[in-house]
Design a protein around this motif. Structure first.
Motif, PDB file in Angstrom:
ATOM      1  N   SER A 149       0.839  -1.194   0.000  1.00 53.28           N
ATOM      2  CA  SER A 149       0.000   0.000   0.000  1.00 53.28           C
ATOM      3  C   SER A 149       0.877   1.247   0.000  1.00 53.28           C
ATOM      4  N   LEU A 150       0.262   2.394  -0.384  1.00 52.28           N
ATOM      5  CA  LEU A 150       1.022   3.628  -0.486  1.00 52.28           C
ATOM      6  C   LEU A 150       0.083   4.802  -0.280  1.00 52.28           C
ATOM      7  N   VAL A 151       0.597   5.885   0.407  1.00 52.18           N
ATOM      8  CA  VAL A 151      -0.153   7.116   0.603  1.00 52.18           C
ATOM      9  C   VAL A 151       0.707   8.267   0.134  1.00 52.18           C
ATOM     10  N   LEU A 152       0.189   9.073  -0.803  1.00 54.35           N
ATOM     11  CA  LEU A 152       0.887  10.274  -1.262  1.00 54.35           C
ATOM     12  C   LEU A 152       0.232  11.469  -0.581  1.00 54.35           C
ATOM     13  N   PRO A 153       0.932  12.173   0.323  1.00 53.29           N
ATOM     14  CA  PRO A 153       0.307  13.280   1.048  1.00 53.29           C
ATOM     15  C   PRO A 153       0.202  14.521   0.172  1.00 53.29           C
ATOM     16  N   CYS A 154      -0.848  15.309   0.428  1.00 52.95           N
ATOM     17  CA  CYS A 154      -1.024  16.582  -0.277  1.00 52.95           C
ATOM     18  C   CYS A 154      -0.708  17.742   0.673  1.00 52.95           C
ATOM     19  N   ARG A 155      -1.398  17.829   1.802  1.00 54.97           N
ATOM     20  CA  ARG A 155      -1.172  18.836   2.839  1.00 54.97           C
ATOM     21  C   ARG A 155      -1.087  20.247   2.258  1.00 54.97           C
ATOM     22  N   PRO A 156      -2.198  20.748   1.731  1.00 53.58           N
ATOM     23  CA  PRO A 156      -2.185  22.086   1.132  1.00 53.58           C
ATOM     24  C   PRO A 156      -2.092  23.155   2.210  1.00 53.58           C
ATOM     25  N   ARG A 180      -9.053   0.822  -6.374  1.00 53.40           N
ATOM     26  CA  ARG A 180      -7.710   0.589  -5.822  1.00 53.40           C
ATOM     27  C   ARG A 180      -7.001   1.893  -5.490  1.00 53.40           C
ATOM     28  N   VAL A 181      -7.219   2.949  -6.301  1.00 56.57           N
ATOM     29  CA  VAL A 181      -6.532   4.233  -6.117  1.00 56.57           C
ATOM     30  C   VAL A 181      -7.593   5.313  -5.972  1.00 56.57           C
ATOM     31  N   SER A 182      -7.552   6.078  -4.868  1.00 56.35           N
ATOM     32  CA  SER A 182      -8.583   7.107  -4.669  1.00 56.35           C
ATOM     33  C   SER A 182      -8.044   8.198  -3.755  1.00 56.35           C
ATOM     34  N   GLN A 183      -8.741   9.350  -3.807  1.00 56.24           N
ATOM     35  CA  GLN A 183      -8.367  10.517  -3.004  1.00 56.24           C
ATOM     36  C   GLN A 183      -9.252  10.574  -1.765  1.00 56.24           C
ATOM     37  N   SER A 184      -8.647  10.837  -0.627  1.00 61.20           N
ATOM     38  CA  SER A 184      -9.404  10.906   0.624  1.00 61.20           C
ATOM     39  C   SER A 184      -9.996  12.304   0.788  1.00 61.20           C
ATOM     40  N   LEU A 185     -10.787  12.467   1.849  1.00 63.56           N
ATOM     41  CA  LEU A 185     -11.430  13.753   2.106  1.00 63.56           C
ATOM     42  C   LEU A 185     -10.398  14.841   2.429  1.00 63.56           C
ATOM     43  N   ASN A 186      -9.266  14.464   2.997  1.00 66.53           N
ATOM     44  CA  ASN A 186      -8.248  15.476   3.320  1.00 66.53           C
ATOM     45  C   ASN A 186      -7.313  15.765   2.146  1.00 66.53           C
ATOM     46  N   SER A 192      -4.466   1.173  -2.408  1.00 66.02           N
ATOM     47  CA  SER A 192      -4.677  -0.050  -1.618  1.00 66.02           C
ATOM     48  C   SER A 192      -3.574  -1.051  -1.876  1.00 66.02           C
ATOM     49  N   ASN A 193      -3.070  -1.090  -3.117  1.00 69.49           N
ATOM     50  CA  ASN A 193      -1.884  -1.862  -3.471  1.00 69.49           C
ATOM     51  C   ASN A 193      -1.360  -1.277  -4.769  1.00 69.49           C
ATOM     52  N   VAL A 194      -0.034  -1.230  -4.900  1.00 73.10           N
ATOM     53  CA  VAL A 194       0.567  -0.601  -6.075  1.00 73.10           C
ATOM     54  C   VAL A 194       0.884  -1.660  -7.115  1.00 73.10           C
ATOM     55  N   ARG A 195       0.916  -1.194  -8.360  1.00 77.23           N
ATOM     56  CA  ARG A 195       1.247  -2.066  -9.490  1.00 77.23           C
ATOM     57  C   ARG A 195       2.343  -1.395 -10.308  1.00 77.23           C
ATOM     58  N   ARG A 196       2.853  -2.162 -11.244  1.00 75.78           N
ATOM     59  CA  ARG A 196       3.937  -1.627 -12.053  1.00 75.78           C
ATOM     60  C   ARG A 196       3.513  -0.414 -12.868  1.00 75.78           C
ATOM     61  N   GLU A 197       2.224  -0.416 -13.301  1.00 79.29           N
ATOM     62  CA  GLU A 197       1.788   0.727 -14.110  1.00 79.29           C
ATOM     63  C   GLU A 197       1.635   1.995 -13.278  1.00 79.29           C
ATOM     64  N   ASP A 198       1.734   1.906 -11.943  1.00 79.22           N
ATOM     65  CA  ASP A 198       1.674   3.106 -11.103  1.00 79.22           C
ATOM     66  C   ASP A 198       2.973   3.900 -11.127  1.00 79.22           C
ATOM     67  N   THR A 199       3.998   3.360 -11.748  1.00 77.16           N
ATOM     68  CA  THR A 199       5.283   4.071 -11.826  1.00 77.16           C
ATOM     69  C   THR A 199       5.140   5.302 -12.720  1.00 77.16           C
ATOM     70  N   ARG A 200       5.411   6.469 -12.150  1.00 78.97           N
ATOM     71  CA  ARG A 200       5.418   7.729 -12.908  1.00 78.97           C
ATOM     72  C   ARG A 200       6.071   8.824 -12.061  1.00 78.97           C
ATOM     73  N   ASN A 201       6.426   9.956 -12.698  1.00 83.04           N
ATOM     74  CA  ASN A 201       7.141  11.027 -11.987  1.00 83.04           C
ATOM     75  C   ASN A 201       6.333  12.314 -11.937  1.00 83.04           C
ATOM     76  N   ASP A 202       4.998  12.244 -12.141  1.00 75.61           N
ATOM     77  CA  ASP A 202       4.219  13.481 -12.160  1.00 75.61           C
ATOM     78  C   ASP A 202       2.925  13.346 -11.366  1.00 75.61           C
ATOM     79  N   TYR A 203       3.029  12.858 -10.157  1.00 77.54           N
ATOM     80  CA  TYR A 203       1.883  12.908  -9.240  1.00 77.54           C
ATOM     81  C   TYR A 203       1.864  14.306  -8.636  1.00 77.54           C
ATOM     82  N   GLY A 264      -4.970  -3.966   0.934  1.00 75.58           N
ATOM     83  CA  GLY A 264      -5.034  -5.419   0.882  1.00 75.58           C
ATOM     84  C   GLY A 264      -4.792  -5.889  -0.527  1.00 75.58           C
ATOM     85  N   LEU A 265      -4.592  -7.196  -0.709  1.00 79.03           N
ATOM     86  CA  LEU A 265      -4.338  -7.771  -2.018  1.00 79.03           C
ATOM     87  C   LEU A 265      -5.072  -9.104  -2.108  1.00 79.03           C
ATOM     88  N   PRO A 266      -6.016  -9.224  -3.012  1.00 73.72           N
ATOM     89  CA  PRO A 266      -6.474  -8.228  -3.977  1.00 73.72           C
ATOM     90  C   PRO A 266      -7.218  -7.069  -3.306  1.00 73.72           C
TER      91      PRO A 266
END
Length: 1257
Positions: A149-156, A180-186, A192-203, A264-266
């Motif tokens: 699993s992974l969390v990318l923080p925003c914290r504006p 599998r991938v969604s934005q929270s209220l904050n 929920s689980n990362v895959r190879r296609e999630d690799t990128r440099n522009d989140y 979790g997985l799946p």
């Protein structure tokens, strides 16, 4: 003065109040304390780039003055050069061009006062909108292992108001989100689980600040996913919230949002329940792929425990959220209302409010706490009510009610206005339309202060209301015109719609409103204006959306506004579509005979997935063809697949929802299974013979999937049953049968077929049983005999043939029977078949009084055996068939003759006939039956003493010793035409009757008796005809009850010329409006449901007679005959008198007369004086010119319409020597002069008339 007010309101929609005193005080000259009419909101966020405008408007008499406080102290507006107050208003305008906005932030309150009181506004908190920049930071790349699993923080940065968060890439495209991938209220982004296609440099996280319309951008985040050692599947755990339970507080009226995000997985599936009750369906929605529970307009009933559940095939986890609902103060009914009193009157101010926790109530008068205000003996404060008793002048004031708790406050101003003493008035009187009656009874309620109340307004309350008040200064009147309208109501509300993308949807909104009001229909989407899209078509009572897209989903509201009221209704539109194909197919837990397939579901498009279909392709044996393997429920994303050896598998998955199947997913990688020995043997093993000395062994071969390996062949084994012998074995390849030759006839065998390949043999096969080939039976049944049961039924008995002589599978016994009908040369043969376990059988449907020969044979699959000894039997007599024909001949005045032919089927010795007949009236009712017994050798009978002009129906049947048979029927009708004969306009004979016989005809000369039909269910079709009608009767043996009769002219060939008359329930119909002398073709049709034509009868020819016209003849009327006879008698008397006068003095001198008159012609008698002209002897043989003598022995009809004819009986008219009249009426004249031929007309004789009529029959 007279103050007129005009009101319009909807019937049954409100309470109507007419207050005499309140109407007085709102006049231009009446005093009124201040009232706040408009003010800025409590939380007032301003744009720092624009001037600050703080609103405060009030009214009163005299007009109030305004002042402000800021942060609790007096705000000196006049001494601040940047602040201006609008004239006649308390609104402040702050110029920020010379001062920063922060300088004017604070809490403001407006005060409006005049000499009658002081009103205050609520506190207005002024703050400027802020959109701070993101802090500079360097974000290191995030490297994770695939599956974690992974969390990318925003914290504006904190802004005012808070910003709106969304994630995009460098190209300003929204990052795709899923279960599998969604934005929270904050604003954080959760995997929920990362895959190879999630690799990128522009989140990149973006924050949009709505007041300043600015967007701030966070530094891009780089994520790299490694797949060196993928993590194992695991049960879900919650990323947020943490722990097993949490709590949340929400205010009444706000929206409640709770979220649960699990890893979790799946990927886990999230679901929500309310432990302490049900979710409010109309206010609840699930957002963010079910991760967020959203409840609108929260109320106290929403308090309780909510549970979110995350689940995959490896387990589930729960989290409980305890929700507490608090409430800022709110009004229970309405804020306090202004009170207008006269000196000495009483009243009360109510400040009814609630909140959680319970709020406190404070009262103020003219902006000062009531405890610190001047004492007033007429005022009493009791918690949320102030009671005024016996108020006095000078007690006018504005009271403030402030209700507050820790979550907020509500403030309301209400004035008490006490009129001056000199304007004290007595209780007003109220009238409607005229002053004839005072309004005191129901439905009117007159209050002490002069207010008139109508609780339920109706149309009959329309009119002019007059309030009259008096005091020491005079009389005042007030007029109120009340107009009651029908309320606006939505009769048919729009309904919830679920529609597939690309189709059309219609929301109906049918409204009823008062016809005098102008309606306006408005549609909203999600409480906003409809999109400007030509696909949205608004009609007067509907909204149509064509080519629906997912963006059209939402809540649609139809609002019907009139100038008086409005009504609204809402409906939700859900756009559904086939699900997107599953993705990310993975094969795990790989074993020799099984593998686990995992996938990620695609977007459901608002329609839950019901199931997943898993297909496979075998590229080794059947490349390019996909086969269904298994199905799993829509809640699962993993399947454990059982595999076969020696197959090269490739898998794909399809998702199914209520709309349909998705497109197939991309194929998985290939999975090859190792070869193995067969797991099963062929099925469908059987043995049978095609010849009497062979055995054919066949089986259903294995498929490539069942072969389990290369080199598939079969080991075939057989041996005789019940004989101790070894198994015979042979190996068969590329075939599915084997023929064993030289076997004995019809012997049982045991058979086995085993599958074998290069890796071994299959399991020991089961034993199948079969027989070698059959041969013809070699024996016939014995002891064959018959027992006659009745004239149409015989029972046959026989002994069974031994099984070893049958030489095959017995199929049954055949019994051929030969029928000699009427003579030995005419024979009919029929064969009955009985099953093999029978030793007796019935022979039904025999002909009575007939000789039959029969035998019995056994047969098997090969054929028949020899026949038994032929036996015979004779059936006894039975009832005969119906006579083959029945016709009517030789009809007379009161009799007719019936002729018939004997029955075709005698079924015995004919012993006689029975004839029955009865009359039938015009309504087809039958009269009494007459019966006549006739001898067997008779074929005709004459019936006397019948009534003319009566229709008769006849029934004839034959008899044998067994009884009477079926009858044949026929109908006949006697008609009478009358002819009256007259001579010299005098009726000399009575009417002569002329009888014409009409008979009902049948389709053929052999009418069908009542017996089961062989071809058509119609039978015994007959007709009876009249001048312009035909009565068609028939019999019908089918189940149908409804019929139609179709008819057309005989010479018509087109199918479109058929005329149809429908018949319900009966079996006869009268066809009317036919034309005499024409021939018609008639057929009958049996009708099923929906008038479907089932059966047609044969066509029947019906010919109508050319009957003479039945016009009413004046000559047949009694009064006319009497008149004509009287005239004839008078003429005869005149003739006699004339002859007597001319013959006085002796004989008439003929010669002298000749000399005296030069005219040789004898002139006819003058009609005017009844005298005769002179006689000429050379014209002795001429007829009397005054008479109308017939020529050629005929009498011709006169030119009138009379049916009477002149009829002559004698010869030429002559005179004797003395002048006496010796002429006679004669049937025929000797000769006819040509010149006189023009004076007389010819009439046909009665005999000729009768012949003419007979020609029509």
């Amino acid at each position: 003065y007279i103050l007129r007010a005009f009101f319009s309101l909807s019937a049954n929609s409100c309470v109507v109040l007419f207050s005499m005193l309140s109407l007085h005080v709102i006049g231009n000259h009446l005093p009124q304390p201040p009232t706040i009419t408009y003010q800025s909101p409590k939380d007032y966020i301003v744009d720092p780039r624009e001037n600050i405008i703080i609103h405060c408007e009030a009214k009163g008499k005299p007009h109030p003055s305004f002042s402000w406080t800021r942060n609790g102290t007096h705000f000196d507006v006049e001494n601040d050069p940047n602040v201006d107050m609008k004239p006649q208003s308390g609104t402040l305008v702050v110029d920020i061009s010379r001062e920063r906005v922060e300088h004017y932030e604070g809490v403001y309150q407006c005060t409006a006062r005049n000499k009658h009181g002081t009103a205050v506004s609520h506190n207005i908190v002024v703050r400027q909108s802020r959109s701070p920049l993101w802090s500079k930071e360097k974000i290191k790349p995030i490297v994770v292992q695939e599956g974690v699993s992974l969390v990318l923080p925003c914290r504006p940065p904190a802004g005012l108001p808070p910003p709106i968060i969304f994630w995009m890439d460098n190209n300003f495209q929204k990052l795709p989100q899923s279960k599998r991938v969604s934005q929270s209220l904050n604003g954080d982004l959760y995997f929920s689980n990362v895959r190879r296609e999630d690799t990128r440099n522009d989140y990149i996280c973006y924050a949009r600040f709505p007041h300043t319309q600015t967007i701030q951008q966070k530094q891009p985040i780089t994520v790299r996913v490694l797949n060196q050692a993928p993590v194992d599947d695991r049960r879900p755990t919650f990323l947020i919230p943490s722990g097993s339970s949490s709590s949340k507080m929400v205010l009444r009226g706000d929206k409640l949002e709770m979220e649960c995000i699990a890893e979790g997985l799946p990927t886990p599936h999230i679901s929500w329940t309310k432990i302490s009750g049900d979710l409010p369906s109309k206010r609840t929605s699930f957002l963010n792929y079910n991760k967020t529970l959203h409840i609108e307009d929260v109320s106290a009933s929403d308090e309780g425990d909510y549970r979110c559940t995350a689940k995959n095939q490896f387990g589930s986890v729960h989290h409980t959220i305890h929700v507490m609902v608090k409430a800022a103060p709110y009004w229970i009914d309405v804020p306090p209302r202004n009170l207008v009193l006269a000196p000495g009157e009483s009243g009360r101010l109510s400040c009814l409010a609630s909140g959680t926790p319970k709020p406190t109530i404070t009262w103020a008068m003219n902006g000062i706490s009531i405890e610190n205000s001047p004492k007033d003996l007429s005022r009493k404060v009791e918690d949320d009510i102030i009671i005024f008793t016996d108020v006095q002048p000078g007690s006018s004031a504005v009271y403030q009610c402030n209700i507050s708790n820790e979550y907020g406050y509500v403030l309301s101003n209400a004035f008490v206005n006490v009129l001056c003493d000199e304007r004290k008035s007595n209780r007003g009187k109220l009238f409607k339309d005229s002053r004839s009656s005072i309004l005191q009874e129901d439905p009117y309620i007159l209050h002490d202060n002069g207010t008139l109340e109508i609780r339920v307004a109706q149309a009959q309350h329309n009119g002019k209301y007059t309030c009259v008040a008096t005091n020491s200064l005079g009389i005042y009147e007030n007029h109120v015109y009340l107009e009651v309208k029908e309320p606006t109501r939505i009769l048919k509300q729009p309904e919830y719609k679920e529609v597939q993308r690309g189709r059309s949807v219609v929301f109906e909104c049918t409204v009823k409103h008062d016809p005098s009001l102008i309606p306006t229909m408005t549609w909203l989407k999600d409480d906003g204006e409809l999109p400007d899209d030509e696909r949205l078509i608004v009609d007067s009572d509907s909204l149509t959306i064509t080519d629906v897209t997912e963006d059209d989903a939402g809540v649609y509201t139809c609002i019907m506004n009139t100038t008086l009221d409005h009504d609204s209704a809402t409906a939700k539109l859900t756009v559904v579509e086939r699900p997107d194909p599953p993705t990310d197919l993975e094969l795990t837990d790989q074993k020799k005979r099984s593998v686990q397939l995992t996938w990620t579901p695609g977007d459901e498009h608002n329609s839950p997935v019901q199931k997943f279909l898993i297909q496979y392709e075998d590229s080794l044996h059947h490349r390019g063809h996909w086969h269904n393997l298994t199905e799993v429920p829509g809640t699962k994303t993993t399947a454990h697949l059982k595999l076969s050896p020696h197959v090269h598998y490739t898998f794909r998955v399809l998702a199914l929802n209520a709309v349909g199947f998705s497109n197939p997913s991309r194929p998985s990688r290939m999975y090859k299974t190792e070869p193995a020995a067969p797991d099963e043997n062929p099925t469908g093993v059987q043995g049978f013979g095609t010849e009497h000395n062979n055995l054919v062994i066949s089986w259903k071969p294995l498929t490539n999937l069942q072969s389990n390996g290369p080199g598939l062949h079969y080991r075939v084994m057989w041996r005789q049953k019940k004989v101790e012998s070894e198994w015979n074995t042979v190996t068969v390849s590329n075939n599915s049968k084997f023929v064993v030759s030289g076997t004995p006839t019809f012997v049982p065998y045991e058979i086995k077929v085993r599958a074998v390949n290069d890796h071994g043999a299959g399991p020991d096969p089961a034993i199948a049983h079969g027989y070698s080939g059959e041969d013809l039976p070699v024996a016939a049944p014995e002891n064959v005999h018959a027992v006659v049961r009745n004239s149409t039924l015989v029972e046959v008995f026989w002994d069974p043939v031994p099984a070893h002589l049958i030489r095959g599978n017995i199929k049954g016994y055949k019994v051929p029977k030969h029928h000699y009908k009427h003579n030995p040369d005419h024979m009919e043969q029929d064969i009955l078949v009985f099953s093999g376990n029978h030793t007796q059988g019935m022979l039904p449907g025999l002909h009575p009084f007939s000789l039959y020969l029969f035998n019995v044979r056994v047969y098997n699959g090969k054929g028949e055996g020899p026949r038994s000894v032929t036996q015979q039997f004779k059936t006894p007599e039975g009832v005969p068939g119906s006579p083959t024909s029945l016709i009517v001949t030789n009809s007379n005045l009161d009799s007719l003759t019936l002729e018939w032919s004997p029955p075709h089927d005698h079924n015995g010795h004919i012993t006689g006939y029975t004839l029955k007949y009865q009359p039938v009236n015009n309504s087809n009712e039958l009269g009494p039956v007459e019966e006549l017994a006739l001898a067997a050798n008779e074929t005709s009978v004459t019936l006397p003493n019948l009534k003319y002009s009566i229709r008769y129906k006849f029934y004839l049947n034959a008899k044998t010793g067994a009884g009477a048979g079926a009858a044949i029927s026929q109908e006949a009708h006697l008609w009478c035409l009358c002819v009256s004969l007259c001579v010299s306009h005098v009726c000399v004979a009575p009417s002569l009757p002329l009888f014409i016989l009409f008979t009902g005809s049948t389709q053929s000369l052999h009418p069908i008796a009542r017996s089961p039909p062989h071809a058509s269910p119609f039978g015994n079709i007959s007709s009876m005809i009249g001048e312009d009608w035909a009565l068609i009767s028939w019999e019908y043996w089918g189940p149908e009850k409804n019929f139609s009769a179709q008819y057309r002219l005989n010479d018509s060939e087109s199918e479109e010329d058929w005329n149809t008359e429908f018949v319900n329930g009966s079996q006869n119909i009268t066809l009317k409006g036919l034309k005499g002398g024409l021939c018609y073709r008639v057929r009958l049709v049996a009708l099923g449901h929906h008038d479907q034509e089932f059966h047609h009868s044969k066509e029947l020819l019906v010919t109508l007679p050319a009957v003479a016209s039945r016009q009413v003849d004046i000559a047949t009327q009694g009064w006319f005959i009497g008149l004509m006879c009287a005239i004839a008698l008078l003429i005869l008397i005149l003739l006699i008198i004339c002859f007597i006068q001319r013959n006085k003095g002796g004989k008439y001198p003929v010669k002298e007369k000749e000399d005296a008159h030069t005219d040789p012609e004898f002139q006819p008698m003058k009609d005017d004086d009844c005298t005769f002209v002179e006689y000429s002897d050379n014209e002795d043989h001429k007829p009397l010119k005054g008479s109308r003598s017939p020529s050629n022995g005929t009498v011709k009809r006169d030119d009138s319409d009379d049916s009477l004819v002149d009829y002559g009986e004698g010869g030429d008219g002559q005179f004797n020597e003395d002048g006496s009249f010796i002429g006679q009426y004669s049937g025929k004249s000797a000769s006819r002069d040509t010149a006189e031929g023009h004076e007389s007309s010819e009439a046909p004789s009665p005999i000729k008339a009768m012949n003419s009529l007979n020609s029509f029959v």
